[in-house]
Design a protein around this motif. Sequence first.
Motif, PDB file in Angstrom:
ATOM      1  N   THR A 109     -13.824 -24.157  11.918  1.00 17.68           N
ATOM      2  CA  THR A 109     -14.719 -23.622  10.757  1.00 17.68           C
ATOM      3  C   THR A 109     -16.153 -23.777  11.355  1.00 17.68           C
ATOM      4  O   THR A 109     -17.043 -23.091  10.987  1.00 17.68           O
ATOM      5  CB  THR A 109     -14.358 -24.334   9.543  1.00 17.68           C
ATOM      6  OG1 THR A 109     -14.484 -25.532   9.684  1.00 17.68           O
ATOM      7  CG2 THR A 109     -13.066 -23.829   9.092  1.00 17.68           C
ATOM      8  N   THR A 122     -17.745 -17.086  11.061  1.00 14.28           N
ATOM      9  CA  THR A 122     -17.912 -15.958   9.804  1.00 14.28           C
ATOM     10  C   THR A 122     -16.447 -15.767   9.198  1.00 14.28           C
ATOM     11  O   THR A 122     -15.487 -16.360   9.681  1.00 14.28           O
ATOM     12  CB  THR A 122     -18.141 -14.718  10.349  1.00 14.28           C
ATOM     13  OG1 THR A 122     -17.054 -13.940  11.592  1.00 14.28           O
ATOM     14  CG2 THR A 122     -19.372 -14.755  11.104  1.00 14.28           C
ATOM     15  N   SER A 123     -16.433 -15.351   8.204  1.00 14.38           N
ATOM     16  CA  SER A 123     -15.168 -15.256   7.442  1.00 14.38           C
ATOM     17  C   SER A 123     -14.281 -14.433   8.434  1.00 14.38           C
ATOM     18  O   SER A 123     -13.058 -14.556   8.377  1.00 14.38           O
ATOM     19  CB  SER A 123     -15.285 -14.646   5.837  1.00 14.38           C
ATOM     20  OG  SER A 123     -15.949 -13.454   6.051  1.00 14.38           O
ATOM     21  N   LYS A 124     -14.578 -13.363   9.030  1.00 10.19           N
ATOM     22  CA  LYS A 124     -13.827 -12.672   9.866  1.00 10.19           C
ATOM     23  C   LYS A 124     -13.203 -13.552  10.823  1.00 10.19           C
ATOM     24  O   LYS A 124     -11.900 -13.373  11.212  1.00 10.19           O
ATOM     25  CB  LYS A 124     -14.718 -11.442  10.455  1.00 10.19           C
ATOM     26  CG  LYS A 124     -13.931 -10.652  11.502  1.00 10.19           C
ATOM     27  CD  LYS A 124     -14.666  -9.570  12.027  1.00 10.19           C
ATOM     28  CE  LYS A 124     -14.005  -8.773  12.979  1.00 10.19           C
ATOM     29  NZ  LYS A 124     -14.612  -7.661  13.744  1.00 10.19           N
ATOM     30  N   GLU A 125     -14.064 -14.528  11.667  1.00 14.35           N
ATOM     31  CA  GLU A 125     -13.500 -15.219  12.653  1.00 14.35           C
ATOM     32  C   GLU A 125     -12.574 -15.985  12.026  1.00 14.35           C
ATOM     33  O   GLU A 125     -11.614 -16.382  12.798  1.00 14.35           O
ATOM     34  CB  GLU A 125     -14.733 -15.973  13.467  1.00 14.35           C
ATOM     35  CG  GLU A 125     -15.617 -14.842  14.120  1.00 14.35           C
ATOM     36  CD  GLU A 125     -17.102 -15.912  14.564  1.00 14.35           C
ATOM     37  OE1 GLU A 125     -17.324 -15.589  15.789  1.00 14.35           O
ATOM     38  OE2 GLU A 125     -17.446 -16.771  13.791  1.00 14.35           O
ATOM     39  N   ALA A 127     -10.505 -15.462   9.446  1.00 15.61           N
ATOM     40  CA  ALA A 127      -9.310 -14.939   9.256  1.00 15.61           C
ATOM     41  C   ALA A 127      -8.616 -14.820  10.282  1.00 15.61           C
ATOM     42  O   ALA A 127      -7.353 -14.802  10.479  1.00 15.61           O
ATOM     43  CB  ALA A 127      -9.642 -13.823   8.331  1.00 15.61           C
ATOM     44  N   GLU A 128      -9.215 -14.307  11.533  1.00 18.98           N
ATOM     45  CA  GLU A 128      -8.698 -14.147  12.869  1.00 18.98           C
ATOM     46  C   GLU A 128      -7.899 -15.373  13.372  1.00 18.98           C
ATOM     47  O   GLU A 128      -6.683 -15.374  13.802  1.00 18.98           O
ATOM     48  CB  GLU A 128      -9.446 -13.474  13.855  1.00 18.98           C
ATOM     49  CG  GLU A 128      -9.973 -11.966  13.489  1.00 18.98           C
ATOM     50  CD  GLU A 128     -11.145 -11.786  14.387  1.00 18.98           C
ATOM     51  OE1 GLU A 128     -11.767 -12.416  15.324  1.00 18.98           O
ATOM     52  OE2 GLU A 128     -11.307 -10.317  14.248  1.00 18.98           O
ATOM     53  N   SER A 129      -8.667 -16.487  13.405  1.00 20.18           N
ATOM     54  CA  SER A 129      -8.219 -17.715  13.871  1.00 20.18           C
ATOM     55  C   SER A 129      -6.909 -18.251  12.951  1.00 20.18           C
ATOM     56  O   SER A 129      -5.868 -18.796  13.666  1.00 20.18           O
ATOM     57  CB  SER A 129      -9.050 -18.798  13.817  1.00 20.18           C
ATOM     58  OG  SER A 129      -9.789 -19.156  12.540  1.00 20.18           O
ATOM     59  N   GLU A 134      -7.036  -9.831  14.900  1.00 17.97           N
ATOM     60  CA  GLU A 134      -8.028  -9.030  14.154  1.00 17.97           C
ATOM     61  C   GLU A 134      -7.579  -8.695  12.769  1.00 17.97           C
ATOM     62  O   GLU A 134      -6.228  -8.447  12.294  1.00 17.97           O
ATOM     63  CB  GLU A 134      -8.290  -7.943  14.783  1.00 17.97           C
ATOM     64  CG  GLU A 134      -9.172  -8.147  16.320  1.00 17.97           C
ATOM     65  CD  GLU A 134     -10.020  -7.029  16.790  1.00 17.97           C
ATOM     66  OE1 GLU A 134     -10.356  -6.304  15.786  1.00 17.97           O
ATOM     67  OE2 GLU A 134     -10.488  -7.187  17.673  1.00 17.97           O
ATOM     68  N   SER A 135      -8.395  -9.079  11.874  1.00 17.46           N
ATOM     69  CA  SER A 135      -8.056  -8.748  10.396  1.00 17.46           C
ATOM     70  C   SER A 135      -8.332  -7.181  10.250  1.00 17.46           C
ATOM     71  O   SER A 135      -9.306  -6.678  10.606  1.00 17.46           O
ATOM     72  CB  SER A 135      -8.719  -9.765   9.443  1.00 17.46           C
ATOM     73  OG  SER A 135     -10.322  -9.619   9.768  1.00 17.46           O
TER      74      SER A 135
END
Length: 135
Positions: A109, A122-125, A127-129, A134-135
Amino acid sequence: MDRDIVAAIRDWCKTRFQPIGNYAAQSDIPKQTSQLTNDSGYVTNDAENLTNYYKKSETYNRSAADERFAEKTEIPANTSDLNNDTGYLTGVPVATESILGGVKPDGTTIKIDADGTIHAVTSKELAESILGGES
């Protein structure tokens, strides 16, 4: 030859002929230190008239020096050998809301760039982790 005649010839030669090469005439060789130039700064005063010099009675003997000065092995070699009586910083405290200190990014985080810049993902990073991809 008679000794007196040889001595007379030798004395006469000394007064008539100059030395050969780099040899000095015997009369040119100093016989006393006062005839020399003190170009090395040797002490020239007598023992009672020395300025900026110590007499033996004004210095430490071996036992007095041993009592007054530390042995080389007694001199601290590391700062850890000393008492930190002035409170110098010895480590970085853990940061809290009220204490400035060190933080450890978790790598998920909160990340840190190679140049030391810290940032939240970021929230995208995130979610991906978590989801893996990729989301």
